[in-house]
Design an enzyme around this catalytic site. Structure first.
Site, PDB file in Angstrom:
ATOM      1  N   CYS A 104       0.859  -1.196   0.000  1.00  0.00           N
ATOM      2  CA  CYS A 104       0.000   0.000   0.000  1.00  0.00           C
ATOM      3  C   CYS A 104       0.893   1.243   0.000  1.00  0.00           C
ATOM      4  O   CYS A 104       1.675   1.448   0.944  1.00  0.00           O
ATOM      5  CB  CYS A 104      -0.905  -0.008   1.227  1.00  0.00           C
ATOM      6  N   ARG A 106     -16.468   9.414   9.993  1.00  0.00           N
ATOM      7  CA  ARG A 106     -15.346   9.799  10.868  1.00  0.00           C
ATOM      8  C   ARG A 106     -14.306  10.626  10.127  1.00  0.00           C
ATOM      9  O   ARG A 106     -13.908  10.265   9.018  1.00  0.00           O
ATOM     10  CB  ARG A 106     -14.689   8.534  11.430  1.00  0.00           C
TER      11      ARG A 106
END
Ligand code: SAM
Ligand code: DTB
Ligand code: SF4
Length: 334
Positions: free
Chosen positions: A72, A275
């Site tokens: 990633c 969030r």
């Protein structure tokens, strides 16, 4: 006296119920709504389902740091990149439970245990299950983010007392392979299905600021909005640029675009806890307040996320006091 000017685009009916048939074009069109109108609409939807003065508070702990085989491009913990993060082995359950007790005493409602794994190995399950049941016994909501899960592993985590599983789609499907190539979008969707099928709540969102286009951001939200059930928690991370990673030198996303992302998330997933996840460390109180107006109602508390900094207790107590916001009642501790 002049008649008041009413912008009729701002009072279009707002969908009251969650929809799962959003098209990508519809989601993209929301990003094009004039800013104040978009935020107004999102604020109306937010009030339809939530008390807009309440915030859900989660705290993270990295229970297994670094050495991850995935690539990633944003992550400090991938073994593919040379970063300042030091690898360490899986923590003992007692140490995790004691950190959770401290987080609870400091006001956290949910405790999220993160591991730098591609997937869970069955040999690690007993220790992870002990952490989960110990944290749950403290009266906290439990969350874990451990990489890919098989359906049986998801059932085992649920049986141990896991309420939420975090597994992010990260970005839209068209941009995904620019960010990570060691797993596919479908792998992520499969784990989310295993989590849902095991009866856990999903926490799923993504990251902005990785060089993606607005269409990719809409693509991510479109994916989330068309899942069989919307994620109960929807984290939007503003990239924490990590020196040594391919995305370490990314251009930051402009604050107004971040607020748009929050507002569109609120509109397409009206009942999710949206969030402001990573990135508050570099956000002003004013920008965070704009996000709360646009429908964000959850934050990570505590001075650390997994491997990077977060504002910490004093800053967040001041934020809540200045905005006259308060912690939300806990959603599930059964
Ligand atoms: N290894 C597991 C996985 O990838 O699912 C769990 C931990 S991983 C660190 C959890 C999520 O944190 C990632 O999916 C990504 O969305 C977010 N994240 C990681 N590094 C980040 C960064 N530098 N900035 C913002 N978000 C980040
Ligand atoms: C999520 O969406 N963001 C959190 C949590 N879920 C696991 C992680 C943020 C990590 C930020 C970079 C770091 O601290 O390493
Ligand atoms: Fe590994 Fe998760 Fe980091 Fe990707 S985001 S490198 S899977 S720890």
């Amino acid at each position: 006296m002049n008649a008041p000017i009413i912008n009729t685009s701002a009072i279009r009916p707002v969908p009251a119920e969650p929809r799962h048939d959003w098209t990508l074009e519809e989601v993209e069109a929301l990003f094009e709504v004039p800013f104040t109108d978009l935020v107004f609409r999102a604020a109306v939807v937010h009030r339809r389902w939530f008390d807009p003065c309440e915030l859900q508070l989660s705290q993270l702990l990295s229970v297994k740091t670094g050495g991850c085989p995935e690539n990633c491009g944003y992550c400090s913990q991938s073994q593919h990149f040379k970063t300042a993060t030091k690898a360490s082995k899986l923590m003992e359950a007692e140490a995790v439970i004691s950190a959770a007790a401290q987080a609870k005493a400091a006001g956290a409602q949910r405790f999220c245990m993160g591991a730098a794994w591609r997937d869970v190995k069955d040999r690690d399950l007993p220790k992870v299950a002990a952490m989960i049941s110990g944290v749950k016994a403290l009266g906290l909501e439990t969350c874990a983010t451990l990489g890919m899960l098989t359906p049986d592993q998801a059932k085992a985590l649920k049986a141990a007392g896991l309420d939420f599983y975090n597994h992010n789609l990260d970005t839209g499907p068209d941009y995904y392979d620019q960010v990570v190539t060691t797993r596919t979008y479908q792998d992520r969707l499969d784990t989310l299905k295993a989590v849902r099928d095991a009866g856990m709540s999903t926490c799923c969102g993504g990251i902005v600021g990785m060089g993606e286009t607005r269409r990719d951001r809409a693509g991510l939200l479109h994916q989330l909005a068309t899942l069989p059930s919307h994620p109960e928690s929807l984290p939007i991370n503003d990239l924490m640029p990590i020196p040594g990673t391919p995305l370490g030198g990314s251009q930051p996303v402009d604050g107004l675009e971040f607020v748009r992302m929050i507002a569109v998330a609120r509109l397409v997933c009206p009942k999710s806890m949206v969030r402001i996840a990573a990135g508050r460390e570099h956000m002003s109180q004013e920008l965070q307040a704009m996000c709360f107006l646009a429908g964000a109602n959850s934050i990570f508390v505590g001075a650390r996320l997994l491997t990077t900094d977060n504002p910490g207790r004093n800053a967040d107590e001041a934020l809540l006091a200045n905005l006259k916001m308060r912690p939300m009642a806990m959603t599930q501790v059964s």
